[in-house]
Design an enzyme around this catalytic site. Sequence first.
Site, PDB file in Angstrom:
ATOM      1  CE  LYS A  61      -1.728   3.017   1.895  1.00  0.00           C
ATOM      2  NZ  LYS A  61      -1.494   4.420   1.465  1.00  0.00           N
TER       3      LYS A  61
ATOM      4  CD  GLU B  96      10.284  13.206  10.956  1.00  0.00           C
ATOM      5  OE1 GLU B  96       9.082  13.025  11.185  1.00  0.00           O
ATOM      6  OE2 GLU B  96      11.031  12.321  10.501  1.00  0.00           O
TER       7      GLU B  96
ATOM      8  CB  CYS C 273      12.955   8.840   8.519  1.00  0.00           C
ATOM      9  SG  CYS C 273      13.862   7.566   7.649  1.00  0.00           S
TER      10      CYS C 273
ATOM     11  CD  GLU D 218      12.660   0.787  10.045  1.00  0.00           C
ATOM     12  OE1 GLU D 218      13.169   1.804  10.546  1.00  0.00           O
ATOM     13  OE2 GLU D 218      13.194  -0.328  10.098  1.00  0.00           O
TER      14      GLU D 218
HETATM   15  P1  NAD Z   1       2.384   9.039   7.024  1.00  0.00           P
HETATM   16  O1  NAD Z   1       2.420   8.354   8.334  1.00  0.00           O
HETATM   17  O2  NAD Z   1       1.419  10.144   6.841  1.00  0.00           O
HETATM   18  O3  NAD Z   1       2.061   8.002   5.864  1.00  0.00           O
HETATM   19  C1  NAD Z   1       2.813   6.819   5.692  1.00  0.00           C
HETATM   20  C2  NAD Z   1       1.930   5.780   5.044  1.00  0.00           C
HETATM   21  O4  NAD Z   1       0.855   5.474   5.920  1.00  0.00           O
HETATM   22  C3  NAD Z   1       1.293   6.222   3.726  1.00  0.00           C
HETATM   23  O5  NAD Z   1       1.197   5.115   2.866  1.00  0.00           O
HETATM   24  C4  NAD Z   1      -0.088   6.672   4.164  1.00  0.00           C
HETATM   25  O6  NAD Z   1      -1.036   6.596   3.126  1.00  0.00           O
HETATM   26  C5  NAD Z   1      -0.384   5.679   5.266  1.00  0.00           C
HETATM   27  N1  NAD Z   1      -1.345   6.158   6.264  1.00  0.00           N
HETATM   28  C6  NAD Z   1      -1.588   7.437   6.655  1.00  0.00           C
HETATM   29  N2  NAD Z   1      -2.562   7.459   7.579  1.00  0.00           N
HETATM   30  C7  NAD Z   1      -2.940   6.169   7.785  1.00  0.00           C
HETATM   31  C8  NAD Z   1      -3.904   5.552   8.630  1.00  0.00           C
HETATM   32  N3  NAD Z   1      -4.670   6.243   9.468  1.00  0.00           N
HETATM   33  N4  NAD Z   1      -4.020   4.207   8.574  1.00  0.00           N
HETATM   34  C9  NAD Z   1      -3.240   3.472   7.744  1.00  0.00           C
HETATM   35  N5  NAD Z   1      -2.308   4.008   6.931  1.00  0.00           N
HETATM   36  C10 NAD Z   1      -2.150   5.341   6.953  1.00  0.00           C
HETATM   37  O7  NAD Z   1       3.871   9.469   6.729  1.00  0.00           O
HETATM   38  P2  NAD Z   1       4.427  10.225   5.457  1.00  0.00           P
HETATM   39  O8  NAD Z   1       4.038  11.649   5.598  1.00  0.00           O
HETATM   40  O9  NAD Z   1       4.067   9.497   4.207  1.00  0.00           O
HETATM   41  O10 NAD Z   1       5.990  10.023   5.632  1.00  0.00           O
HETATM   42  C11 NAD Z   1       6.742  10.841   6.432  1.00  0.00           C
HETATM   43  C12 NAD Z   1       7.049  10.172   7.746  1.00  0.00           C
HETATM   44  O11 NAD Z   1       7.632   8.886   7.520  1.00  0.00           O
HETATM   45  C13 NAD Z   1       8.067  10.937   8.543  1.00  0.00           C
HETATM   46  O12 NAD Z   1       7.707  11.004   9.895  1.00  0.00           O
HETATM   47  C14 NAD Z   1       9.337  10.107   8.387  1.00  0.00           C
HETATM   48  O13 NAD Z   1      10.268  10.271   9.398  1.00  0.00           O
HETATM   49  C15 NAD Z   1       8.805   8.741   8.316  1.00  0.00           C
HETATM   50  N6  NAD Z   1       9.775   7.850   7.655  1.00  0.00           N
HETATM   51  C16 NAD Z   1      10.445   6.955   8.418  1.00  0.00           C
HETATM   52  C17 NAD Z   1      11.382   6.123   7.844  1.00  0.00           C
HETATM   53  C18 NAD Z   1      12.135   5.127   8.683  1.00  0.00           C
HETATM   54  O14 NAD Z   1      12.711   4.198   8.106  1.00  0.00           O
HETATM   55  N7  NAD Z   1      12.168   5.245   9.994  1.00  0.00           N
HETATM   56  C19 NAD Z   1      11.639   6.197   6.474  1.00  0.00           C
HETATM   57  C20 NAD Z   1      10.924   7.128   5.716  1.00  0.00           C
HETATM   58  C21 NAD Z   1       9.979   7.944   6.338  1.00  0.00           C
END
Ligand code: NAD
Length: 488
Positions: free
Chosen positions: A185, A392, A295, A261
Amino acid sequence: MAQSGLVERALAITPTQLFIGGQWRPAESGRTFPVMNPATEEKLADVANGGSEDALAALDAASQAQLMWAETSPRTRSEILRRAFDLLIGHKDEIATLITAEMGKPMADALSEVNYGAEFLRWFAEEAVRISGRTTVAPEGILQIFTAQRPVGPSLLITPWNFPLAMATRKVGPALAAGCTAILKPASLTPLTSLAFVRILEEAGVPAGVVNIVTSSSASSISAPLLADPRLRKLSFTGSTEVGQTLLQQSAQNVLRTSMELGGCAPFIVFDDADIDQAVRSAVIAKTRSNGEACNAANTFYVQRGVAEEFTAGFAKAFAGLQVGEGLTPGVDLGPLVSSGQRQDVARMVDEAADLGAERRTGGVVPDGVGFFYPPTVLGDVPEGTPILTQEIFGPVAPVTVFDDEDEVVRRANSTPFGLAGYLHTSDMSRVMRLAARLEVGMLSVNTGPISNAAAPFGGMKLSGMGREGGTEGISEYLECQYIGLPR
Ligand code: NAD
Protein backbone atom coordinates in the site's frame (compact mmCIF):
# COMPACT_ATOMS: atom_id res chain seq x y z
CA MET A 1 9.79 19.92 -23.64
CA ALA A 2 12.62 17.42 -23.46
CA GLN A 3 11.78 17.05 -19.78
CA SER A 4 8.10 16.40 -20.31
CA GLY A 5 9.10 13.85 -23.00
CA LEU A 6 11.07 11.99 -20.33
CA VAL A 7 8.07 11.99 -18.01
CA GLU A 8 5.76 10.85 -20.79
CA ARG A 9 8.05 7.94 -21.60
CA ALA A 10 8.15 6.91 -17.94
CA LEU A 11 4.38 7.19 -17.59
CA ALA A 12 3.89 5.10 -20.72
CA ILE A 13 5.37 2.03 -18.97
CA THR A 14 3.64 2.68 -15.63
CA PRO A 15 0.36 0.92 -14.79
CA THR A 16 -2.33 2.94 -13.02
CA GLN A 17 -4.55 0.07 -11.90
CA LEU A 18 -4.53 -2.29 -8.93
CA PHE A 19 -2.58 -5.55 -9.20
CA ILE A 20 -4.43 -8.35 -7.44
CA GLY A 21 -3.96 -12.08 -7.94
CA GLY A 22 -1.79 -11.50 -10.99
CA GLN A 23 -4.32 -9.23 -12.76
CA TRP A 24 -4.20 -5.48 -13.36
CA ARG A 25 -7.71 -4.17 -12.78
CA PRO A 26 -9.61 -1.03 -11.78
CA ALA A 27 -10.88 -0.41 -8.27
CA GLU A 28 -14.17 -2.20 -7.53
CA SER A 29 -15.81 1.23 -7.20
CA GLY A 30 -14.39 2.37 -10.55
CA ARG A 31 -12.99 5.46 -8.83
CA THR A 32 -9.55 7.03 -9.38
CA PHE A 33 -7.52 9.78 -7.71
CA PRO A 34 -5.02 12.22 -9.24
CA VAL A 35 -1.24 12.20 -8.73
CA MET A 36 0.43 15.61 -8.96
CA ASN A 37 3.89 16.94 -9.79
CA PRO A 38 4.93 19.15 -6.84
CA ALA A 39 7.28 21.22 -9.04
CA THR A 40 4.66 22.18 -11.63
CA GLU A 41 1.44 21.54 -9.68
CA GLU A 42 0.21 19.68 -12.78
CA LYS A 43 -1.53 16.32 -12.84
CA LEU A 44 0.67 13.38 -13.84
CA ALA A 45 -1.91 10.60 -13.90
CA ASP A 46 -5.13 9.23 -12.43
CA VAL A 47 -4.63 6.09 -10.38
CA ALA A 48 -7.16 3.46 -9.20
CA ASN A 49 -8.69 4.43 -5.88
CA GLY A 50 -8.92 1.12 -4.03
CA GLY A 51 -11.31 0.50 -1.14
CA SER A 52 -11.93 -2.17 1.48
CA GLU A 53 -13.35 -4.68 -1.03
CA ASP A 54 -10.15 -4.39 -3.10
CA ALA A 55 -8.01 -4.76 0.02
CA LEU A 56 -9.81 -7.97 0.97
CA ALA A 57 -9.54 -9.28 -2.59
CA ALA A 58 -5.77 -8.69 -2.33
CA LEU A 59 -5.71 -10.63 0.95
CA ASP A 60 -7.68 -13.48 -0.66
CA ALA A 61 -5.01 -13.64 -3.37
CA ALA A 62 -2.09 -13.35 -0.91
CA SER A 63 -3.55 -16.06 1.36
CA GLN A 64 -4.18 -18.44 -1.53
CA ALA A 65 -0.61 -18.00 -2.80
CA GLN A 66 1.04 -18.25 0.65
CA LEU A 67 1.60 -22.01 0.88
CA MET A 68 2.78 -22.30 -2.73
CA TRP A 69 5.26 -19.42 -2.23
CA ALA A 70 6.52 -20.74 1.12
CA GLU A 71 7.21 -24.11 -0.55
CA THR A 72 8.91 -22.58 -3.61
CA SER A 73 12.60 -23.40 -3.40
CA PRO A 74 14.84 -20.73 -1.88
CA ARG A 75 16.89 -20.73 -5.09
CA THR A 76 13.80 -19.96 -7.19
CA ARG A 77 12.76 -17.12 -4.87
CA SER A 78 16.32 -15.83 -4.96
CA GLU A 79 16.54 -15.88 -8.74
CA ILE A 80 13.24 -14.06 -9.17
CA LEU A 81 14.49 -11.30 -6.84
CA ARG A 82 17.79 -11.16 -8.68
CA ARG A 83 15.92 -10.82 -12.00
CA ALA A 84 13.88 -7.99 -10.51
CA PHE A 85 17.15 -6.28 -9.48
CA ASP A 86 18.45 -6.51 -13.06
CA LEU A 87 15.18 -5.23 -14.53
CA LEU A 88 15.05 -2.33 -12.08
CA ILE A 89 18.60 -1.30 -12.95
CA GLY A 90 17.73 -1.71 -16.65
CA HIS A 91 14.83 0.73 -16.19
CA LYS A 92 16.63 3.09 -13.81
CA ASP A 93 16.07 6.23 -15.91
CA GLU A 94 12.31 5.73 -16.17
CA ILE A 95 11.97 4.85 -12.47
CA ALA A 96 14.10 7.83 -11.39
CA THR A 97 12.02 10.09 -13.63
CA LEU A 98 8.85 8.86 -11.92
CA ILE A 99 10.37 9.47 -8.48
CA THR A 100 11.35 13.03 -9.44
CA ALA A 101 8.04 13.75 -11.14
CA GLU A 102 5.78 12.63 -8.29
CA MET A 103 7.98 13.33 -5.26
CA GLY A 104 10.19 16.24 -6.34
CA LYS A 105 13.76 15.16 -5.48
CA PRO A 106 16.34 15.99 -8.19
CA MET A 107 17.10 13.38 -10.83
CA ALA A 108 20.61 12.60 -9.51
CA ASP A 109 19.14 11.97 -6.07
CA ALA A 110 16.34 9.87 -7.59
CA LEU A 111 18.92 7.79 -9.49
CA SER A 112 20.77 7.15 -6.26
CA GLU A 113 17.47 6.06 -4.69
CA VAL A 114 17.02 3.57 -7.56
CA ASN A 115 20.50 2.16 -6.96
CA TYR A 116 19.94 2.04 -3.20
CA GLY A 117 16.44 0.57 -3.61
CA ALA A 118 17.54 -2.05 -6.13
CA GLU A 119 20.30 -3.22 -3.75
CA PHE A 120 17.64 -4.54 -1.36
CA LEU A 121 16.49 -6.92 -4.08
CA ARG A 122 20.04 -8.14 -4.74
CA TRP A 123 20.85 -8.37 -1.02
CA PHE A 124 17.70 -10.33 -0.15
CA ALA A 125 18.12 -12.53 -3.23
CA GLU A 126 21.39 -13.54 -1.55
CA GLU A 127 19.75 -13.89 1.89
CA ALA A 128 16.93 -16.12 0.57
CA VAL A 129 19.31 -19.08 0.26
CA ARG A 130 20.92 -18.57 3.68
CA ILE A 131 17.91 -19.03 5.98
CA SER A 132 18.95 -21.57 8.60
CA GLY A 133 18.16 -23.01 12.01
CA ARG A 134 20.32 -24.52 14.75
CA THR A 135 20.54 -27.80 16.54
CA THR A 136 21.64 -28.64 20.06
CA VAL A 137 21.09 -31.08 22.90
CA ALA A 138 19.17 -30.15 26.06
CA PRO A 139 21.43 -29.84 29.16
CA GLU A 140 19.86 -33.00 30.65
CA GLY A 141 20.92 -34.95 27.56
CA ILE A 142 17.45 -36.37 26.96
CA LEU A 143 16.26 -34.12 24.15
CA GLN A 144 17.50 -33.01 20.77
CA ILE A 145 16.54 -29.42 19.96
CA PHE A 146 16.06 -28.27 16.38
CA THR A 147 14.98 -24.81 15.26
CA ALA A 148 13.58 -23.89 11.87
CA GLN A 149 12.65 -20.53 10.35
CA ARG A 150 9.17 -20.40 8.82
CA PRO A 151 7.70 -17.51 6.81
CA VAL A 152 5.38 -15.40 8.97
CA GLY A 153 2.67 -15.33 6.29
CA PRO A 154 0.70 -12.74 4.31
CA SER A 155 2.16 -9.31 5.03
CA LEU A 156 0.80 -5.79 4.66
CA LEU A 157 3.53 -3.35 3.61
CA ILE A 158 2.67 0.35 4.01
CA THR A 159 5.17 2.86 2.61
CA PRO A 160 5.65 6.67 2.76
CA TRP A 161 6.11 9.17 -0.08
CA ASN A 162 9.70 10.28 0.59
CA PHE A 163 11.47 7.19 -0.85
CA PRO A 164 8.73 5.73 -3.04
CA LEU A 165 10.97 3.01 -4.45
CA ALA A 166 13.45 2.19 -1.69
CA MET A 167 10.86 1.89 1.09
CA ALA A 168 8.97 -0.62 -1.09
CA THR A 169 12.01 -2.73 -2.07
CA ARG A 170 13.24 -2.71 1.55
CA LYS A 171 10.02 -4.50 2.54
CA VAL A 172 9.12 -6.55 -0.56
CA GLY A 173 12.70 -7.92 -0.86
CA PRO A 174 12.89 -9.60 2.56
CA ALA A 175 9.21 -10.60 2.55
CA LEU A 176 9.59 -12.51 -0.72
CA ALA A 177 12.99 -13.91 0.24
CA ALA A 178 11.51 -15.31 3.47
CA GLY A 179 8.58 -16.91 1.63
CA CYS A 180 5.87 -14.41 2.61
CA THR A 181 3.25 -13.07 0.22
CA ALA A 182 2.58 -9.34 0.28
CA ILE A 183 0.08 -6.55 -0.18
CA LEU A 184 1.81 -3.25 -0.89
CA LYS A 185 0.00 0.00 0.00
CA PRO A 186 2.05 2.98 -1.23
CA ALA A 187 1.51 6.60 -0.17
CA SER A 188 -1.22 8.35 -2.14
CA LEU A 189 1.15 11.21 -3.08
CA THR A 190 3.60 8.84 -4.82
CA PRO A 191 1.93 5.62 -6.05
CA LEU A 192 3.40 5.65 -9.58
CA THR A 193 6.91 4.48 -8.67
CA SER A 194 5.50 1.55 -6.68
CA LEU A 195 3.16 0.59 -9.50
CA ALA A 196 6.11 0.56 -11.93
CA PHE A 197 8.08 -1.54 -9.41
CA VAL A 198 5.28 -4.11 -9.14
CA ARG A 199 5.12 -4.28 -12.95
CA ILE A 200 8.85 -5.14 -12.83
CA LEU A 201 8.22 -7.86 -10.24
CA GLU A 202 5.55 -9.32 -12.53
CA GLU A 203 8.02 -9.32 -15.42
CA ALA A 204 10.66 -10.93 -13.18
CA GLY A 205 8.33 -13.91 -12.73
CA VAL A 206 6.75 -13.36 -9.31
CA PRO A 207 3.77 -15.76 -9.37
CA ALA A 208 0.17 -14.51 -9.25
CA GLY A 209 -0.98 -13.48 -5.77
CA VAL A 210 2.52 -13.31 -4.26
CA VAL A 211 2.73 -9.51 -4.60
CA ASN A 212 -0.39 -7.37 -4.80
CA ILE A 213 -0.65 -3.60 -4.81
CA VAL A 214 -3.63 -1.54 -3.70
CA THR A 215 -3.40 2.21 -4.24
CA SER A 216 -5.89 4.43 -2.44
CA SER A 217 -6.52 8.00 -1.36
CA SER A 218 -7.93 6.60 1.90
CA ALA A 219 -5.20 4.59 3.62
CA SER A 220 -7.33 3.46 6.55
CA SER A 221 -10.00 1.96 4.26
CA ILE A 222 -7.25 -0.42 3.12
CA SER A 223 -5.43 -1.04 6.40
CA ALA A 224 -8.40 -1.34 8.79
CA PRO A 225 -10.16 -4.34 7.16
CA LEU A 226 -6.83 -6.09 6.60
CA LEU A 227 -5.64 -5.65 10.19
CA ALA A 228 -8.99 -7.00 11.41
CA ASP A 229 -8.69 -10.15 9.26
CA PRO A 230 -6.92 -13.09 10.96
CA ARG A 231 -5.43 -14.27 7.65
CA LEU A 232 -3.05 -11.30 7.71
CA ARG A 233 0.01 -12.17 9.86
CA LYS A 234 2.38 -9.23 9.53
CA LEU A 235 2.41 -5.45 9.24
CA SER A 236 5.51 -3.57 8.15
CA PHE A 237 4.97 0.18 8.25
CA THR A 238 7.19 3.13 7.39
CA GLY A 239 5.77 6.55 8.08
CA SER A 240 4.98 8.99 10.85
CA THR A 241 5.09 8.01 14.50
CA GLU A 242 1.48 9.10 14.99
CA VAL A 243 0.10 6.79 12.28
CA GLY A 244 2.45 4.01 13.43
CA GLN A 245 1.01 4.20 16.95
CA THR A 246 -2.55 3.89 15.60
CA LEU A 247 -1.59 0.91 13.45
CA LEU A 248 0.17 -0.78 16.39
CA GLN A 249 -3.05 -0.53 18.40
CA GLN A 250 -5.03 -2.01 15.52
CA SER A 251 -2.43 -4.79 15.14
CA ALA A 252 -3.01 -5.87 18.73
CA GLN A 253 -6.36 -7.49 17.93
CA ASN A 254 -4.75 -10.28 15.89
CA VAL A 255 -1.36 -10.08 17.66
CA LEU A 256 0.43 -9.34 14.40
CA ARG A 257 4.16 -9.37 13.92
CA THR A 258 4.98 -5.68 13.37
CA SER A 259 7.94 -3.71 12.08
CA MET A 260 7.78 0.04 12.57
CA GLU A 261 10.09 2.53 10.86
CA LEU A 262 8.84 5.85 12.18
CA GLY A 263 9.88 9.48 12.51
CA GLY A 264 13.28 10.84 13.41
CA CYS A 265 15.00 13.95 14.74
CA ALA A 266 18.67 13.19 14.13
CA PRO A 267 21.29 15.18 16.04
CA PHE A 268 24.32 16.25 13.98
CA ILE A 269 27.12 16.86 16.49
CA VAL A 270 30.34 18.71 15.67
CA PHE A 271 33.16 18.85 18.23
CA ASP A 272 35.98 21.43 18.28
CA ASP A 273 38.47 18.74 17.16
CA ALA A 274 36.52 17.81 14.00
CA ASP A 275 37.60 18.43 10.42
CA ILE A 276 35.22 21.35 9.82
CA ASP A 277 35.35 21.25 6.01
CA GLN A 278 34.41 17.57 6.14
CA ALA A 279 31.66 18.31 8.67
CA VAL A 280 30.19 20.99 6.37
CA ARG A 281 30.27 18.65 3.37
CA SER A 282 28.55 15.90 5.38
CA ALA A 283 26.01 18.39 6.75
CA VAL A 284 25.01 19.51 3.26
CA ILE A 285 24.45 15.90 2.14
CA ALA A 286 22.68 14.86 5.33
CA LYS A 287 20.34 17.85 5.06
CA THR A 288 19.61 17.92 1.33
CA ARG A 289 19.24 14.24 0.45
CA SER A 290 15.63 13.72 -0.64
CA ASN A 291 15.14 17.52 -0.29
CA GLY A 292 15.62 17.15 3.46
CA GLU A 293 12.53 14.93 3.56
CA ALA A 294 14.26 11.87 4.98
CA CYS A 295 13.59 10.20 8.32
CA ASN A 296 17.36 9.95 8.88
CA ALA A 297 18.06 13.52 7.68
CA ALA A 298 20.24 15.53 10.05
CA ASN A 299 17.70 17.56 11.98
CA THR A 300 19.46 19.58 14.66
CA PHE A 301 23.05 20.81 14.43
CA TYR A 302 24.83 20.85 17.79
CA VAL A 303 28.18 22.61 17.35
CA GLN A 304 30.80 23.06 20.05
CA ARG A 305 31.34 26.72 20.91
CA GLY A 306 34.94 26.98 19.61
CA VAL A 307 33.95 26.09 16.01
CA ALA A 308 30.34 27.29 15.95
CA GLU A 309 30.93 30.38 13.83
CA GLU A 310 33.34 28.66 11.41
CA PHE A 311 30.91 25.76 10.88
CA THR A 312 27.79 27.95 10.58
CA ALA A 313 29.44 30.36 8.12
CA GLY A 314 30.75 27.48 5.95
CA PHE A 315 27.38 25.71 6.02
CA ALA A 316 25.44 28.91 5.14
CA LYS A 317 27.84 29.61 2.25
CA ALA A 318 27.47 26.08 0.87
CA PHE A 319 23.67 26.20 1.22
CA ALA A 320 23.43 29.63 -0.44
CA GLY A 321 25.23 28.19 -3.47
CA LEU A 322 22.72 25.37 -4.06
CA GLN A 323 20.55 25.44 -7.17
CA VAL A 324 16.81 25.09 -6.45
CA GLY A 325 14.39 24.09 -9.22
CA GLU A 326 12.41 21.38 -10.96
CA GLY A 327 14.27 18.15 -10.32
CA LEU A 328 14.45 17.08 -13.97
CA THR A 329 16.45 20.20 -14.90
CA PRO A 330 20.18 19.37 -15.09
CA GLY A 331 22.27 20.96 -12.36
CA VAL A 332 19.44 21.31 -9.84
CA ASP A 333 20.50 20.39 -6.28
CA LEU A 334 17.17 20.75 -4.51
CA GLY A 335 13.61 20.21 -5.79
CA PRO A 336 10.26 21.25 -4.33
CA LEU A 337 8.80 19.86 -1.12
CA VAL A 338 6.21 17.18 -1.72
CA SER A 339 3.09 19.25 -1.04
CA SER A 340 1.88 22.67 -0.09
CA GLY A 341 1.02 21.36 3.41
CA GLN A 342 4.58 20.10 3.89
CA ARG A 343 5.95 23.51 2.89
CA GLN A 344 3.58 25.30 5.26
CA ASP A 345 4.77 23.13 8.16
CA VAL A 346 8.43 23.86 7.38
CA ALA A 347 7.82 27.62 6.96
CA ARG A 348 5.89 27.77 10.25
CA MET A 349 8.76 26.11 12.17
CA VAL A 350 11.30 28.53 10.68
CA ASP A 351 9.17 31.62 11.39
CA GLU A 352 8.61 30.48 14.96
CA ALA A 353 12.35 29.91 15.49
CA ALA A 354 13.13 33.36 14.06
CA ASP A 355 10.57 34.92 16.41
CA LEU A 356 12.30 33.17 19.32
CA GLY A 357 15.72 34.60 18.43
CA ALA A 358 17.22 32.36 15.71
CA GLU A 359 19.15 34.17 13.00
CA ARG A 360 18.32 33.43 9.30
CA ARG A 361 21.89 32.98 7.98
CA THR A 362 20.58 32.01 4.55
CA GLY A 363 17.12 31.24 3.11
CA GLY A 364 14.10 31.06 5.38
CA VAL A 365 11.54 32.80 3.15
CA VAL A 366 8.85 31.11 1.00
CA PRO A 367 9.42 32.07 -2.67
CA ASP A 368 6.65 33.25 -5.02
CA GLY A 369 5.64 31.21 -8.06
CA VAL A 370 4.52 27.75 -9.05
CA GLY A 371 5.71 24.66 -7.16
CA PHE A 372 6.17 23.92 -3.46
CA PHE A 373 9.75 25.19 -3.29
CA TYR A 374 11.49 26.17 -0.06
CA PRO A 375 15.03 27.57 -0.07
CA PRO A 376 17.95 25.83 1.65
CA THR A 377 18.01 27.51 5.03
CA VAL A 378 20.56 27.77 7.84
CA LEU A 379 19.40 29.19 11.17
CA GLY A 380 22.20 30.34 13.47
CA ASP A 381 22.29 30.66 17.28
CA VAL A 382 19.04 28.84 17.88
CA PRO A 383 18.34 29.05 21.63
CA GLU A 384 17.83 25.84 23.63
CA GLY A 385 14.11 25.20 24.03
CA THR A 386 13.15 26.44 20.54
CA PRO A 387 10.65 23.84 19.21
CA ILE A 388 12.42 23.38 15.85
CA LEU A 389 15.37 21.76 17.68
CA THR A 390 13.28 18.82 18.87
CA GLN A 391 10.69 18.47 16.07
CA GLU A 392 11.10 16.53 12.84
CA ILE A 393 11.59 19.29 10.21
CA PHE A 394 11.33 17.30 6.94
CA GLY A 395 12.72 20.06 4.73
CA PRO A 396 16.07 21.70 3.79
CA VAL A 397 16.28 23.69 7.02
CA ALA A 398 19.26 23.42 9.38
CA PRO A 399 18.97 24.92 12.86
CA VAL A 400 22.42 25.34 14.47
CA THR A 401 22.71 25.50 18.25
CA VAL A 402 25.84 25.81 20.41
CA PHE A 403 27.01 23.42 23.17
CA ASP A 404 29.96 23.40 25.57
CA ASP A 405 30.73 19.83 26.62
CA GLU A 406 29.94 16.16 26.05
CA ASP A 407 27.48 15.82 28.93
CA GLU A 408 25.47 18.77 27.69
CA VAL A 409 25.26 17.57 24.09
CA VAL A 410 24.30 14.02 25.08
CA ARG A 411 21.55 15.34 27.36
CA ARG A 412 20.19 17.64 24.65
CA ALA A 413 20.49 15.15 21.79
CA ASN A 414 18.64 12.52 23.85
CA SER A 415 15.92 14.96 24.88
CA THR A 416 13.60 14.13 21.96
CA PRO A 417 11.18 11.20 21.93
CA PHE A 418 12.88 9.95 18.73
CA GLY A 419 15.97 7.75 18.35
CA LEU A 420 16.59 6.95 14.70
CA ALA A 421 19.88 8.34 13.36
CA GLY A 422 22.74 10.46 14.72
CA TYR A 423 25.80 12.10 13.12
CA LEU A 424 29.05 12.67 14.95
CA HIS A 425 32.09 14.68 13.84
CA THR A 426 35.21 14.39 15.97
CA SER A 427 38.79 13.19 15.54
CA ASP A 428 38.81 11.49 18.96
CA MET A 429 37.99 7.78 18.48
CA SER A 430 37.55 7.05 22.17
CA ARG A 431 34.94 9.80 22.24
CA VAL A 432 33.18 8.08 19.33
CA MET A 433 32.78 4.86 21.31
CA ARG A 434 31.80 6.73 24.51
CA LEU A 435 29.09 8.67 22.71
CA ALA A 436 27.88 5.65 20.74
CA ALA A 437 27.07 4.00 24.06
CA ARG A 438 25.28 7.09 25.39
CA LEU A 439 23.37 8.44 22.39
CA GLU A 440 19.88 6.94 22.06
CA VAL A 441 19.99 6.30 18.30
CA GLY A 442 19.63 3.15 16.22
CA MET A 443 22.26 4.31 13.69
CA LEU A 444 25.33 6.47 14.23
CA SER A 445 27.23 8.00 11.33
CA VAL A 446 30.81 9.02 12.21
CA ASN A 447 32.68 11.69 10.21
CA THR A 448 30.48 11.18 7.16
CA GLY A 449 26.97 11.78 5.81
CA PRO A 450 24.04 9.33 5.65
CA ILE A 451 25.13 5.68 6.05
CA SER A 452 22.09 3.85 4.66
CA ASN A 453 23.12 0.60 3.00
CA ALA A 454 21.22 -2.55 2.06
CA ALA A 455 23.77 -4.63 4.00
CA ALA A 456 23.30 -2.63 7.24
CA PRO A 457 20.44 -2.76 9.77
CA PHE A 458 18.26 0.34 9.43
CA GLY A 459 15.97 1.22 12.32
CA GLY A 460 15.39 3.23 15.44
CA MET A 461 14.90 3.31 19.18
CA LYS A 462 12.14 4.96 21.25
CA LEU A 463 9.33 6.53 19.16
CA SER A 464 11.37 5.98 15.98
CA GLY A 465 10.12 2.42 15.90
CA MET A 466 11.09 -1.20 16.28
CA GLY A 467 12.62 -3.83 14.08
CA ARG A 468 15.36 -3.43 11.49
CA GLU A 469 15.31 -3.35 7.70
CA GLY A 470 18.27 -4.45 5.59
CA GLY A 471 21.33 -6.34 6.76
CA THR A 472 21.17 -9.90 8.00
CA GLU A 473 18.59 -8.64 10.50
CA GLY A 474 16.08 -7.59 7.83
CA ILE A 475 14.87 -11.02 6.79
CA SER A 476 14.19 -12.14 10.37
CA GLU A 477 11.31 -9.62 10.52
CA TYR A 478 9.49 -11.97 8.13
CA LEU A 479 10.49 -15.27 9.76
CA GLU A 480 8.98 -17.14 12.68
CA CYS A 481 11.19 -19.41 14.79
CA GLN A 482 9.82 -22.91 15.22
CA TYR A 483 11.28 -25.38 17.74
CA ILE A 484 11.12 -29.13 17.13
CA GLY A 485 12.09 -31.45 20.00
CA LEU A 486 12.97 -35.14 19.66
CA PRO A 487 14.01 -37.69 22.30
CA ARG A 488 17.70 -38.45 22.19
P1 NAD B 1 2.38 9.04 7.02
O1 NAD B 1 2.42 8.35 8.33
O2 NAD B 1 1.42 10.14 6.84
O3 NAD B 1 2.06 8.00 5.86
C1 NAD B 1 2.81 6.82 5.69
C2 NAD B 1 1.93 5.78 5.04
O4 NAD B 1 0.86 5.47 5.92
C3 NAD B 1 1.29 6.22 3.73
O5 NAD B 1 1.20 5.12 2.87
C4 NAD B 1 -0.09 6.67 4.16
O6 NAD B 1 -1.04 6.60 3.13
C5 NAD B 1 -0.38 5.68 5.27
N1 NAD B 1 -1.34 6.16 6.26
C6 NAD B 1 -1.59 7.44 6.66
N2 NAD B 1 -2.56 7.46 7.58
C7 NAD B 1 -2.94 6.17 7.79
C8 NAD B 1 -3.90 5.55 8.63
N3 NAD B 1 -4.67 6.24 9.47
N4 NAD B 1 -4.02 4.21 8.57
C9 NAD B 1 -3.24 3.47 7.74
N5 NAD B 1 -2.31 4.01 6.93
C10 NAD B 1 -2.15 5.34 6.95
O7 NAD B 1 3.87 9.47 6.73
P2 NAD B 1 4.43 10.23 5.46
O8 NAD B 1 4.04 11.65 5.60
O9 NAD B 1 4.07 9.50 4.21
O10 NAD B 1 5.99 10.02 5.63
C11 NAD B 1 6.74 10.84 6.43
C12 NAD B 1 7.05 10.17 7.75
O11 NAD B 1 7.63 8.89 7.52
C13 NAD B 1 8.07 10.94 8.54
O12 NAD B 1 7.71 11.00 9.89
C14 NAD B 1 9.34 10.11 8.39
O13 NAD B 1 10.27 10.27 9.40
C15 NAD B 1 8.80 8.74 8.32
N6 NAD B 1 9.77 7.85 7.66
C16 NAD B 1 10.45 6.95 8.42
C17 NAD B 1 11.38 6.12 7.84
C18 NAD B 1 12.13 5.13 8.68
O14 NAD B 1 12.71 4.20 8.11
N7 NAD B 1 12.17 5.25 9.99
C19 NAD B 1 11.64 6.20 6.47
C20 NAD B 1 10.92 7.13 5.72
C21 NAD B 1 9.98 7.94 6.34
